[in-house]
Design a protein around this motif. Structure first.
Motif, PDB file in Angstrom:
ATOM      1  N   PHE A 113     -22.109 -28.500  83.693  1.00 32.29           N
ATOM      2  CA  PHE A 113     -22.554 -27.187  83.207  1.00 32.29           C
ATOM      3  C   PHE A 113     -22.332 -27.078  81.712  1.00 32.29           C
ATOM      4  CE2 PHE A 113     -18.661 -25.087  82.039  1.00 32.29           C
ATOM      5  CZ  PHE A 113     -17.716 -25.949  82.589  1.00 32.29           C
ATOM      6  N   ARG A 114     -21.639 -28.042  81.128  1.00 24.35           N
ATOM      7  CA  ARG A 114     -21.275 -27.923  79.720  1.00 24.35           C
ATOM      8  C   ARG A 114     -22.492 -28.038  78.814  1.00 24.35           C
ATOM      9  NH1 ARG A 114     -15.776 -27.865  79.771  1.00 24.35           N
ATOM     10  NH2 ARG A 114     -15.024 -28.764  81.706  1.00 24.35           N
ATOM     11  N   ASP A 151     -19.873 -22.513  76.669  1.00 23.66           N
ATOM     12  CA  ASP A 151     -19.354 -22.837  78.001  1.00 23.66           C
ATOM     13  C   ASP A 151     -18.570 -21.651  78.566  1.00 23.66           C
ATOM     14  OD1 ASP A 151     -20.434 -25.314  77.675  1.00 23.66           O
ATOM     15  OD2 ASP A 151     -18.560 -26.299  77.151  1.00 23.66           O
ATOM     16  N   VAL A 152     -17.737 -21.056  77.710  1.00 21.21           N
ATOM     17  CA  VAL A 152     -16.914 -19.923  78.161  1.00 21.21           C
ATOM     18  C   VAL A 152     -17.805 -18.732  78.497  1.00 21.21           C
ATOM     19  CG1 VAL A 152     -15.033 -18.370  77.544  1.00 21.21           C
ATOM     20  CG2 VAL A 152     -14.961 -20.724  76.792  1.00 21.21           C
ATOM     21  N   THR A 212     -20.496 -18.714  79.993  1.00 16.90           N
ATOM     22  CA  THR A 212     -21.065 -18.800  81.343  1.00 16.90           C
ATOM     23  C   THR A 212     -20.233 -18.000  82.341  1.00 16.90           C
ATOM     24  OG1 THR A 212     -19.866 -20.850  81.723  1.00 16.90           O
ATOM     25  CG2 THR A 212     -22.170 -21.062  81.126  1.00 16.90           C
TER      26      THR A 212
END
Lengths: 342, 252
Positions: free
Chosen positions: A286-287, A227-228, A230
């Motif tokens: 988005f996760r 996630d980060v 992205t």
């Protein structure tokens, strides 16, 4: 003072928070969407297993459930690898096939037919062939990766570029060899060039499933880190992500998954792009905890639906990739155009 | 403090940061100024561990940037880069949540949520918390990114040209905010600025770079002199006093 045209109400905070929880509970929540996808997959699976049984149900079930397992393995490999690849490269129109996985598979098969003929190719021990292809594909991608990303250079784009160039080279070389083949050999070879999910070898299927699970085991602990990622490399590093180590782990995991499934059923990455992008627009978050399973389930729907159409409608008169690309491509186009019109 | 000891970074043999030794990041706001290509962003990259120096050592509060785990550094040092393009559709709240990653590794505690709420409140983003980033104006988006950095709850905050592409009002907003972060929250802010007048009126200290070397490092007022600025930018700069504040004039 920091002011904006929209009035700031003191009650805005709790109201927005309430809105969030209500949204999460409603039909639009990622969880509900995923359950819905799961339902569709289950229905299609039942449809595939239990309808149009020509003879003994038990026999049909045994054969068909193997195909369903193969589909699950392939859908997982393709869905997970494409989404992870998109996140690593910060680009949503690539697939891992850009690293030459499919090209390498075709090259190896062509080389065997070219050097020892189609009879030898058909007589080749399936396990050896699978193992050779897995090892060669993983070795190739990991080598490329460590060479262009692991050293001081650390450029994903350079790695992609070299991947494209090598992939094109493999394809041209393959084509050249194929042109020299005699028509019968070529016929046998082209059969192997299209992904086929029916009647997989049980041992190979189990081995491939094992490797795909192994690949997932590398990805799952990194879901939140993905996630980060992205946010891009600079921001991710700023937030304390060990970018090099994380990307290495992900990449190796993804390579193993793709190599194993490609070696099992043939070139499969073609529908990764459709599956991943459908997952982004459908998942409602988005996760990666949501987009990854969504991509896998959408992949399952593509494969099951495609196989159903291919078997029941066309009586095997085509290839799975044609069916999925045609239907999926149309649907994807519809999505893009609808988004553009909004 | 952030300390560089004889740090050199070369691109293709050309030194971009050339044997720099400096200690900065004291209390308040430090502005980093200098012409394009002076090495400001490279310096930030070296401190923010995006680049590794060809020679020398970078430390933050005594921790060597090269050997300290990235996750530890992320708890004391937050960096906001120049270009923040996000491919995925994130809401403001999602973005600010990321600021807690160094502390929570993605599993938010009550404490993390408090930090997120206060960062959103501090930047007055409450009404926009569920908006997607691509639905915000440039100024609002920049504030959302600053909120993320604020939620990271670090002592040092490095901002690389946060005023890029902002209009007058939003530039002033961000600078006031930076000042408040330093005064009220005790942050040590280091900020790259192109507008030296913003540096003069909001920063306590100005570090000026040129050709990869630090050419000035002093309280803001002392750097705001025609001879110093002309040497830094290689262009004539007049400095006038207006209402007791030095103002640089470089429009002629």
């Amino acid at each position: 003072m920091l002011t904006d045209p929209t009035p700031t109400e003191s009650g805005a905070l709790p109201a927005a928070g309430l809105h969030r929880t209500r949204l999460a509970a409603s039909w639009a929540s990622p969880r509900f969407r995923l359950v819905l996808l799961g339902g569709v997959v289950l229905a299609l699976t039942c449809g595939y297993l239990f309808t149009d049984v020509p003879g003994s149900l038990a026999f049909a079930l045994r054969i068909r459930s193997l195909t369903v397992v193969a589909m699950l393995v392939v859908a997982t490999a393709v869905g997970v690898s494409t989404v992870v690849f998109h996140t690593i490269t910060q680009n949503r129109i690539l697939t891992p096939s850009i690293m030459g996985f499919d090209a390498f598979y075709v090259l190896i098969s062509t080389l065997i037919v070219f050097t020892s003929g189609s009879a030898a190719f058909l007589a080749f021990d399936e396990f050896t062939l699978w193992l050779v292809q897995v090892v060669v594909m993983v070795a190739f991608s990991v080598l490329l990766f460590t060479w262009l990303f692991g050293g001081k250079r650390r450029s994903i784009h350079l790695m992609l570029l070299v991947g494209i160039v090598l992939g094109t080279f493999f394809r041209s070389f393959t084509e050249w060899m194929q042109r020299m083949l005699d028509p019968l050999d070529f016929q046998v070879l082209s059969d192997a060039m299209f992904a086929s999910l029916t009647r997989p070898d049980e041992t190979l299927l189990a081995l491939t499933a094992g490797l795909v699970v192994l690949g997932c085991a590398a990805v799952v602990p990194l879901l939140r880190t993905l996630d980060v990622l992205t946010l891009g490399e600079p921001a991710a590093v700023g937030l304390g992500v060990d970018h090099k180590r994380v990307v290495m782990t992900l990449f190796v995991g993804v390579s193993v998954m793709i190599a194993a499934s490609t070696a099992l059923v043939g070139p499969i990455l073609f529908f990764g792009l459709i599956v991943a992008n459908l997952a982004y627009s459908y998942a409602g978050s988005f996760r990666h905890a949501w987009t990854l399973p969504a991509a896998v389930l959408i992949g399952m729907i593509c494969l099951l639906g495609g196989q159903l159409v291919l078997e029941r409608l066309f009586g095997f008169g085509g290839t799975l990739s044609t069916v999925i690309d045609f239907a999926g491509g149309l649907f994807f186009l519809y999505l893009v155009l609808r988004k553009g019109a909004r | 403090m952030i300390a560089l000891e004889n740090v050199t970074k070369r691109y293709g043999g050309q030194p971009v940061v050339d044997d720099v030794s400096i200690t900065f990041g004291g209390e308040g706001v430090t502005a980093l100024i200098g012409p394009n290509g002076a090495g400001k962003s490279t310096l930030f990259g070296l401190v923010g561990r995006l680049l590794s120096p060809d020679a020398g050592r970078v430390t933050v509060d005594g921790m060597d940037v090269a050997s300290t785990p990235s996750s530890e550094l992320a708890k004391v040092l937050a960096v906001l880069r120049q270009d923040n393009h996000v491919a995925a559709r994130l809401t403001v709240h999602d973005l600010v949540e990321f600021g807690r990653f160094p502390h929570s590794r993605g599993r938010l505690t009550v404490h993390d949520r408090e930090h997120i709420e206060s960062a959103i409140g501090y930047l007055e983003l409450g009404p926009y918390r569920d908006r997607f980033l691509d639905e915000l104006s440039g100024g609002q988006r920049q504030r959302a990114f600053v909120a993320m950095v604020l939620a990271q709850d670090t002592e040092y905050v490095l901002l690389d040209e946060p005023l890029n592409n902002l209009d007058l009002r939003h530039m002033t907003e961000i600078m006031r905010l930076v000042r408040r972060m330093a005064d009220e929250l005790g942050k040590r802010v280091v900020i790259v600025l192109h507008d030296i007048n913003f540096a003069a009126s909001y920063a306590d200290r100005i570090v000026a770079m040129r050709d990869g070397v630090v050419v000035a490092d002093a309280p803001a007022r002392e750097v705001m002199r025609p001879d110093v600025l002309a040497a830094v930018y290689d262009t004539p700069v007049d400095v006038r006093e207006i209402d007791g504040k030095p103002v640089a004039l470089y429009y002629g």
